[in-house]
Design a protein around this motif. Structure first.
Motif, PDB file in Angstrom:
ATOM      1  N   ALA A 184       0.764  -1.193   0.023  1.00  0.00           N
ATOM      2  CA  ALA A 184       0.043  -0.131   0.170  1.00  0.00           C
ATOM      3  C   ALA A 184       0.878   1.102   0.073  1.00  0.00           C
ATOM      4  O   ALA A 184       0.491   2.111  -0.759  1.00  0.00           O
ATOM      5  CB  ALA A 184      -0.898   0.021   1.273  1.00  0.00           C
ATOM      6  N   ALA A 185       1.994   1.156   0.711  1.00  0.00           N
ATOM      7  CA  ALA A 185       2.852   2.348   0.726  1.00  0.00           C
ATOM      8  C   ALA A 185       3.308   2.486  -0.312  1.00  0.00           C
ATOM      9  O   ALA A 185       3.557   3.930  -1.000  1.00  0.00           O
ATOM     10  CB  ALA A 185       3.910   2.216   1.952  1.00  0.00           C
ATOM     11  N   ALA A 186       3.949   1.617  -1.177  1.00  0.00           N
ATOM     12  CA  ALA A 186       4.358   1.724  -2.451  1.00  0.00           C
ATOM     13  C   ALA A 186       3.447   2.221  -3.624  1.00  0.00           C
ATOM     14  O   ALA A 186       3.766   3.233  -4.415  1.00  0.00           O
ATOM     15  CB  ALA A 186       5.034   0.258  -2.957  1.00  0.00           C
ATOM     16  N   GLY A 187       2.247   1.675  -3.546  1.00  0.00           N
ATOM     17  CA  GLY A 187       1.212   2.359  -4.328  1.00  0.00           C
ATOM     18  C   GLY A 187       1.125   3.919  -4.082  1.00  0.00           C
ATOM     19  O   GLY A 187       1.061   4.515  -5.133  1.00  0.00           O
ATOM     20  N   VAL A 188       0.959   4.340  -2.831  1.00  0.00           N
ATOM     21  CA  VAL A 188       0.872   5.880  -2.621  1.00  0.00           C
ATOM     22  C   VAL A 188       1.934   6.412  -3.052  1.00  0.00           C
ATOM     23  O   VAL A 188       1.655   7.697  -3.723  1.00  0.00           O
ATOM     24  CB  VAL A 188       0.548   5.905  -1.337  1.00  0.00           C
ATOM     25  N   ARG A 189       3.218   5.937  -2.791  1.00  0.00           N
ATOM     26  CA  ARG A 189       4.385   6.676  -3.284  1.00  0.00           C
ATOM     27  C   ARG A 189       4.523   6.952  -4.761  1.00  0.00           C
ATOM     28  O   ARG A 189       4.643   7.951  -5.293  1.00  0.00           O
ATOM     29  CB  ARG A 189       5.716   5.964  -2.683  1.00  0.00           C
ATOM     30  N   VAL A 190       4.039   5.852  -5.520  1.00  0.00           N
ATOM     31  CA  VAL A 190       4.292   5.833  -6.994  1.00  0.00           C
ATOM     32  C   VAL A 190       2.960   6.617  -7.403  1.00  0.00           C
ATOM     33  O   VAL A 190       3.488   7.498  -8.256  1.00  0.00           O
ATOM     34  CB  VAL A 190       4.002   4.250  -7.507  1.00  0.00           C
ATOM     35  N   ALA A 191       2.036   6.667  -6.835  1.00  0.00           N
ATOM     36  CA  ALA A 191       1.089   7.626  -7.340  1.00  0.00           C
ATOM     37  C   ALA A 191       1.147   8.917  -7.264  1.00  0.00           C
ATOM     38  O   ALA A 191       0.891   9.852  -8.084  1.00  0.00           O
ATOM     39  CB  ALA A 191      -0.356   7.331  -6.657  1.00  0.00           C
ATOM     40  N   LYS A 192       1.775   9.457  -6.144  1.00  0.00           N
ATOM     41  CA  LYS A 192       2.246  10.695  -6.064  1.00  0.00           C
ATOM     42  C   LYS A 192       3.397  11.050  -7.052  1.00  0.00           C
ATOM     43  O   LYS A 192       3.331  12.086  -7.575  1.00  0.00           O
ATOM     44  CB  LYS A 192       2.636  11.116  -4.726  1.00  0.00           C
ATOM     45  N   ASN A 193       4.329  10.363  -7.334  1.00  0.00           N
ATOM     46  CA  ASN A 193       5.423  10.612  -8.203  1.00  0.00           C
ATOM     47  C   ASN A 193       4.802  10.821  -9.504  1.00  0.00           C
ATOM     48  O   ASN A 193       5.422  11.642 -10.285  1.00  0.00           O
ATOM     49  CB  ASN A 193       6.578   9.548  -8.236  1.00  0.00           C
ATOM     50  N   TYR A 194       3.661   9.859  -9.939  1.00  0.00           N
ATOM     51  CA  TYR A 194       3.314  10.094 -11.509  1.00  0.00           C
ATOM     52  C   TYR A 194       2.084  10.833 -11.638  1.00  0.00           C
ATOM     53  O   TYR A 194       1.636  11.011 -12.757  1.00  0.00           O
ATOM     54  CB  TYR A 194       2.931   8.590 -11.903  1.00  0.00           C
ATOM     55  N   ALA A 195       1.851  11.531 -10.595  1.00  0.00           N
ATOM     56  CA  ALA A 195       0.487  12.493 -10.731  1.00  0.00           C
ATOM     57  C   ALA A 195       0.784  13.565 -11.556  1.00  0.00           C
ATOM     58  O   ALA A 195      -0.184  13.880 -12.617  1.00  0.00           O
ATOM     59  CB  ALA A 195       0.228  13.056  -9.134  1.00  0.00           C
ATOM     60  N   ARG A 196       1.963  14.205 -11.748  1.00  0.00           N
ATOM     61  CA  ARG A 196       2.243  15.134 -12.817  1.00  0.00           C
ATOM     62  C   ARG A 196       3.436  14.746 -13.652  1.00  0.00           C
ATOM     63  O   ARG A 196       3.996  15.575 -14.349  1.00  0.00           O
ATOM     64  CB  ARG A 196       2.530  16.391 -11.998  1.00  0.00           C
ATOM     65  N   THR A 197       3.530  13.390 -14.090  1.00  0.00           N
ATOM     66  CA  THR A 197       4.509  12.885 -14.889  1.00  0.00           C
ATOM     67  C   THR A 197       4.063  13.299 -16.356  1.00  0.00           C
ATOM     68  O   THR A 197       3.199  12.477 -16.826  1.00  0.00           O
ATOM     69  CB  THR A 197       4.912  11.329 -14.677  1.00  0.00           C
ATOM     70  N   PRO A 198       4.899  13.919 -17.166  1.00  0.00           N
ATOM     71  CA  PRO A 198       4.433  14.288 -18.563  1.00  0.00           C
ATOM     72  C   PRO A 198       5.050  13.030 -19.561  1.00  0.00           C
ATOM     73  O   PRO A 198       5.968  12.256 -19.149  1.00  0.00           O
ATOM     74  CB  PRO A 198       5.211  15.654 -18.797  1.00  0.00           C
ATOM     75  N   LEU A 199       4.103  12.774 -20.541  1.00  0.00           N
ATOM     76  CA  LEU A 199       4.721  11.878 -21.530  1.00  0.00           C
ATOM     77  C   LEU A 199       5.639  12.573 -22.470  1.00  0.00           C
ATOM     78  O   LEU A 199       5.600  13.829 -22.355  1.00  0.00           O
ATOM     79  CB  LEU A 199       3.475  11.303 -22.471  1.00  0.00           C
ATOM     80  N   ARG A 200       6.232  11.797 -23.582  1.00  0.00           N
ATOM     81  CA  ARG A 200       7.236  12.457 -24.203  1.00  0.00           C
ATOM     82  C   ARG A 200       6.599  13.745 -25.236  1.00  0.00           C
ATOM     83  O   ARG A 200       6.962  14.373 -25.503  1.00  0.00           O
ATOM     84  CB  ARG A 200       8.159  11.430 -24.974  1.00  0.00           C
ATOM     85  N   THR A 201       5.184  13.162 -25.485  1.00  0.00           N
ATOM     86  CA  THR A 201       4.476  14.209 -25.862  1.00  0.00           C
ATOM     87  C   THR A 201       3.582  14.728 -25.118  1.00  0.00           C
ATOM     88  O   THR A 201       2.832  14.209 -24.151  1.00  0.00           O
ATOM     89  CB  THR A 201       3.445  13.417 -27.282  1.00  0.00           C
ATOM     90  N   SER A 202       3.587  15.919 -25.046  1.00  0.00           N
ATOM     91  CA  SER A 202       3.132  16.825 -23.773  1.00  0.00           C
ATOM     92  C   SER A 202       1.419  16.626 -23.849  1.00  0.00           C
ATOM     93  O   SER A 202       1.097  16.664 -24.953  1.00  0.00           O
ATOM     94  CB  SER A 202       3.385  18.068 -23.718  1.00  0.00           C
ATOM     95  N   ILE A 203       0.693  16.105 -22.651  1.00  0.00           N
ATOM     96  CA  ILE A 203      -0.511  16.186 -22.799  1.00  0.00           C
ATOM     97  C   ILE A 203      -1.202  17.434 -22.604  1.00  0.00           C
ATOM     98  O   ILE A 203      -0.981  18.007 -21.790  1.00  0.00           O
ATOM     99  CB  ILE A 203      -1.022  15.095 -21.432  1.00  0.00           C
ATOM    100  N   MET A 204      -2.275  17.574 -23.317  1.00  0.00           N
ATOM    101  CA  MET A 204      -3.202  18.785 -23.416  1.00  0.00           C
ATOM    102  C   MET A 204      -4.181  18.418 -22.300  1.00  0.00           C
ATOM    103  O   MET A 204      -4.675  17.296 -21.958  1.00  0.00           O
ATOM    104  CB  MET A 204      -3.766  19.033 -24.749  1.00  0.00           C
ATOM    105  N   ALA A 205      -4.955  19.434 -21.863  1.00  0.00           N
ATOM    106  CA  ALA A 205      -6.201  19.284 -20.902  1.00  0.00           C
ATOM    107  C   ALA A 205      -7.227  18.568 -21.583  1.00  0.00           C
ATOM    108  O   ALA A 205      -7.529  18.912 -22.824  1.00  0.00           O
ATOM    109  CB  ALA A 205      -6.193  20.686 -20.298  1.00  0.00           C
TER     110      ALA A 205
END
Length: 207
Positions: A184-205
């Motif tokens: 569970a701790a790993a899931g929370v940690r990863v979710a936070k790290n990836y919350a604003r991770t951009p793809l190589r092609t920037s994601i539009m709203a």
């Protein structure tokens, strides 16, 4: 790079005297699979897929000894599209949204865009992986970060084996608790790290 299951042995064997290497490998593999499924901690960005007009299904190419468990983020031509998990019928999904591309994971080996694309484009994705059923080990980053959780899950399974020198229901319960906490701790940690991770092609709203 990959760490083999034998790289876990020094963390497992002292607690399960007499256990075979094959049994340890199997328990570690099963534990790693469940850990990855529940935490979504093993994530990578796949190489972009060239989308062709009129073609809905595309193969996924995960690393060797791994399979795709879930698609956590995707963009088509820079615009985010939804990972829809509750519906596998394309025609039914189209009733909800007939114009904006969506994707549906048809299994660990491919994805299906719905509705079918009407133009060429580039599909970029971040996916969560898990070991394949025949995997010989796990990515070394996951080993370094999460080996304690995987070891707890393996010891849980081994200690519940009947009539073995290391059978111990009480200790198995302890390892089950620790596996759940660390996963569970790993899931929370990863979710936070990836919350604003951009793809190589920037994601539009999303519109």
């Amino acid at each position: 790079m990959m760490k083999l299951w034998k790289d876990f042995y020094d963390l497992v064997m002292p607690d399960v005297p007499g256990c075979t290497f094959a049994a340890i490998d199997s328990a570690l593999r099963q534990s790693a699979v469940v850990f990855c499924e529940q935490s979504l901690a093993w994530r990578i960005e796949l190489s972009p897929i060239s989308v062709v007009a009129g073609i809905a299904e595309y193969a996924l190419t995960p690393p060797e000894d791994a399979v795709v468990h879930a698609i956590t983020l995707a963009a088509l031509n820079g615009e985010e599209i939804e990972a829809y998990k509750g519906e596998t019928d394309i025609s039914a999904r189209n009733r909800y949204n007939r114009t904006s591309p969506q994707y549906i994971s048809g299994g660990p080996g491919s994805i299906i865009l719905a509705p079918k694309p009407t133009a060429t484009g580039a599909l970029t994705m971040i996916v969560a992986l898990k070991p394949s059923p025949a995997s010989a080990g796990i990515d070394d980053v996951q080993f370094n970060e999460y080996r304690e959780a995987i070891v707890h899950g393996a010891l849980l399974r081994l200690m519940l084996s009947p009539k073995k020198p290391y059978t111990n229901a009480q200790l198995a319960a302890y390892h089950q608790q620790q596996f759940a906490i660390k996963t569970a701790a790993a899931g929370v940690r990863v979710a936070k790290n990836y919350a604003r991770t951009p793809l190589r092609t920037s994601i539009m709203a999303r519109r």
